[in-house]
Write a protein that holds these residues in place. Structure first.
Motif, short mmCIF file in Angstrom:
data_model
loop_
_atom_site.label_atom_id
_atom_site.label_comp_id
_atom_site.label_asym_id
_atom_site.label_seq_id
_atom_site.Cartn_x
_atom_site.Cartn_y
_atom_site.Cartn_z
N LEU A 115 0.72 -1.07 0.06
CA LEU A 115 0.08 0.03 -0.18
C LEU A 115 0.92 1.17 -0.08
N ALA A 116 1.94 1.17 1.01
CA ALA A 116 2.92 2.39 0.89
C ALA A 116 3.44 2.58 -0.23
N GLY A 117 4.48 1.64 -0.81
CA GLY A 117 4.98 1.82 -2.11
C GLY A 117 4.07 1.91 -3.10
N GLY A 118 2.96 1.19 -3.35
CA GLY A 118 1.99 1.57 -4.46
C GLY A 118 1.49 2.90 -4.54
N TYR A 119 1.35 3.54 -3.40
CA TYR A 119 0.59 5.01 -3.40
C TYR A 119 1.81 5.76 -3.76
N LEU A 176 6.43 -8.83 -2.75
CA LEU A 176 6.22 -7.28 -2.75
C LEU A 176 6.31 -6.85 -4.07
N PRO A 177 7.06 -7.05 -4.88
CA PRO A 177 7.20 -6.43 -6.31
C PRO A 177 6.00 -6.47 -7.26
N LEU A 178 5.35 -7.69 -7.23
CA LEU A 178 4.16 -7.82 -7.92
C LEU A 178 3.19 -7.12 -7.23
N SER A 179 2.89 -7.37 -5.85
CA SER A 179 1.80 -6.57 -5.00
C SER A 179 1.91 -4.95 -5.28
N MET A 180 2.91 -4.52 -5.35
CA MET A 180 3.36 -3.24 -5.31
C MET A 180 2.65 -2.48 -6.77
N ILE A 181 3.32 -3.39 -7.88
CA ILE A 181 2.70 -3.17 -9.14
C ILE A 181 1.15 -2.95 -9.08
N LEU A 182 0.84 -4.20 -8.78
CA LEU A 182 -1.05 -4.34 -8.82
C LEU A 182 -1.70 -3.05 -7.77
N ILE A 183 -1.11 -2.87 -6.70
CA ILE A 183 -1.74 -1.96 -5.77
C ILE A 183 -1.59 -0.28 -6.57
N SER A 184 -0.58 -0.05 -7.28
CA SER A 184 -0.18 1.22 -7.89
C SER A 184 -1.20 1.29 -9.01
N GLY A 185 -1.67 0.29 -9.76
CA GLY A 185 -2.52 0.37 -10.89
C GLY A 185 -3.95 0.60 -10.12
N PHE A 186 -4.36 0.04 -9.11
CA PHE A 186 -5.64 0.15 -8.44
C PHE A 186 -5.78 1.74 -7.84
N ILE A 187 -4.78 2.33 -7.32
CA ILE A 187 -4.61 3.55 -7.06
C ILE A 187 -4.93 4.56 -8.09
N LYS A 188 -4.17 4.36 -9.07
CA LYS A 188 -4.27 5.22 -10.52
C LYS A 188 -5.90 5.27 -10.75
N ASN A 189 -6.58 4.24 -10.53
CA ASN A 189 -7.80 4.36 -11.05
C ASN A 189 -8.76 5.16 -10.00
N VAL A 190 -8.31 5.64 -8.96
CA VAL A 190 -8.96 6.55 -8.14
C VAL A 190 -8.67 7.90 -8.60
N PRO A 191 -9.81 8.67 -8.84
CA PRO A 191 -9.43 10.01 -8.98
C PRO A 191 -8.67 10.77 -8.14
N GLU A 192 -7.77 11.38 -8.69
CA GLU A 192 -6.78 12.40 -7.58
C GLU A 192 -7.74 13.55 -7.01
N SER A 193 -8.80 14.02 -7.84
CA SER A 193 -9.51 15.01 -7.60
C SER A 193 -10.14 14.92 -6.30
N LEU A 194 -10.54 13.44 -5.80
CA LEU A 194 -11.28 13.30 -4.69
C LEU A 194 -10.32 13.54 -3.65
N GLU A 195 -9.01 13.06 -3.57
CA GLU A 195 -8.04 13.45 -2.45
C GLU A 195 -7.95 15.05 -2.33
N GLU A 196 -7.88 15.54 -3.63
CA GLU A 196 -7.57 17.15 -3.42
C GLU A 196 -8.76 17.93 -2.75
#
Length: 302
Positions: A115-119, A176-196
Motif C-alpha cells: 500500500l505504501a509503495g504502490g501509493y 512485494l514487487p508484483l503486489s506493489m505494481i498491482l496496488i499502484s494500478g488500483f490507486i491510479k484508477n481512483v481520481p486524484e481530485s477526490l483526494e484534493e
C-alpha cells in the motif's frame, strides 16, 4: 374503417408495407444470435477441459475416503481413517496452524508495505521512477532457489534460522514487487481530485488516503491479499530450508514427510492433500467476485 379512410385521404401518408412489429424484431434478433456456432461446439471443449481438471481432484478424494487396500473406483464405504492418521499421528494439526500463521502474517505485511509503495508509485513523481518499475518487473524472473544461500546467511546472522519469522520475511519480500505494481494500478484508477477535495476540507494526506482512497481499494486489496496468502500457504522451499524443527514445519513440508524412501502411503498422502487444498478452495469460493473485479481494475492502468 379507419385504415380505409386513411387510404382515401389525399394528404395522409401511405402506410409502411414492410414495417416489422417490435415482437417480430426481437424474434429476428434472437434468430440472428442463434446463427452462430452450435452450442455443442462450445460446451464440448469446456466439458473436456473440466473433466481433465476434476479427475486429479476426484482421484485424490478417492484415495482419501476409501479404505486401505480397496481398489474400488467409488469411495464406498467412506472412511476417515486416513484423515485421523495424518491429523493425529503425522502432526498435521500443527502443520495446519503453522501454515495459517505464516500465510496471515505474510499477507498482512505484504499488503501494508505494498500500500505504501504502490501509493508512492501512483501519486508521486521522482527520478528513475520508470527504471524502478522495470526493476520490480524484472525481479519476478529471479527464482527463489537462487536466493537461498544469501537469504540463509542473512537469517543466520540475524539469528532467525528455525524461526517462523524467516519464512514470513522471505515470503513477503518475494511477493512485494508484483503486489506493489498491482496496488499502484488500483490507486491510479481512483481520481486524484477526490483526494484534493479532501485536502481542501482540511484533511491531511494520510487521513484523505484512509477516508477516500482506501475504501475504494477493497477489490484490489482482496485480490492482492488472497494471492499473497495462497502463495505463502503453498510455498515449499523456504519452509524446508529455514525451518529445522518438526513442530515449526508447514503443510507442504509435512506432505513431503509422507513420502518414504521405499514406499508411499497413498491414503495418508491424499488425505493430507485434501487438508491442504480445502482452505484454499473455500477462500476462493467466497472471494471470486472480488478477485475478478480487483485484477480487472488493476489491469486498466499500469
Amino acid at each position: 374503417m379507419t385504415a380505409a379512410l386513411a387510404e382515401k385521404s389525399p394528404g395522409a401518408p401511405a402506410p409502411a408495407r414492410n414495417a416489422t412489429p417490435p415482437r417480430a424484431r426481437g424474434t429476428a434478433r434472437r434468430r440472428g444470435l442463434d446463427d452462430g456456432p452450435p452450442r455443442w461446439q462450445i460446451y464440448l471443449p469446456l466439458g473436456i477441459y473440466l473433466l481433465f481438471t476434476l479427475i486429479p481432484f476426484y482421484w485424490m478424494l478417492l484415495f482419501a475416503l476409501r479404505p486401505s487396500g480397496s481398489t474400488s473406483l467409488v469411495p464406498w464405504p467412506v472412511t476417515t481413517e486416513h484423515f485421523e492418521k495424518v491429523w493425529n499421528e503425522r502432526n498435521f494439526g500443527t502443520y495446519f496452524l503453522n501454515s495459517t500463521q505464516v500465510g496471515i502474517a505474510s499477507m498482512v505485511m505484504t499488503m501494508l508495505v505494498a500500500l505504501a509503495g504502490g501509493y508512492a508509485l501512483a501519486r508521486f513523481r521522482f527520478r528513475l521512477k520508470n527504471a524502478f518499475m522495470l526493476a520490480l518487473l524484472c525481479s519476478q524472473f529471479i527464482p527463489g532457489a537462487l536466493m537461498l544461500v544469501p537469504l540463509f546467511e542473512t537469517f543466520r546472522n540475524l539469528q532467525l534460522i528455525n524461526s517462523m519469522w524467516s519464512v514470513i520475511i522471505a515470503e513477503t519480500v518475494f511477493q512485494l514487487p508484483l503486489s506493489m505494481i498491482l496496488i499502484s494500478g488500483f490507486i491510479k484508477n481512483v481520481p486524484e481530485s477526490l483526494e484534493e477535495a479532501a485536502w481542501v476540507d482540511g484533511c491531511s494526506r494520510l487521513r484523505a488516503f484512509l477516508a477516500i482512497v482506501l475504501p475504494m481499494l477493497r477489490p484490489g486489496l482482496i485480490a492482492v491479499g488472497s494471492f499473497a496468502f495462497v502463495h505463502s500457504w503453498n510455498h515449499f522451499l523456504f519452509a524446508l530450508m529455514f525451518l529445522s524443527s518438526q513442530d515449526k514445519q508447514t503443510i507442504p513440508v509435512g506432505l513431503n514427510t509422507l513420502i518414504g524412501a521405499d514406499s508411499v502411503d497413498l491414503g495418508a498422502l491424499a488425505a493430507g492433500g485434501v487438508v491442504a487444498a480445502v482452505p484454499v478452495v473455500i477462500i476462493f469460493a467466497f472471494i471470486q467476485k472480488w478477485l475478478i473485479t480487483g485484477f480487472s481494475a488493476g489491469a486498466v492502468k499500469g
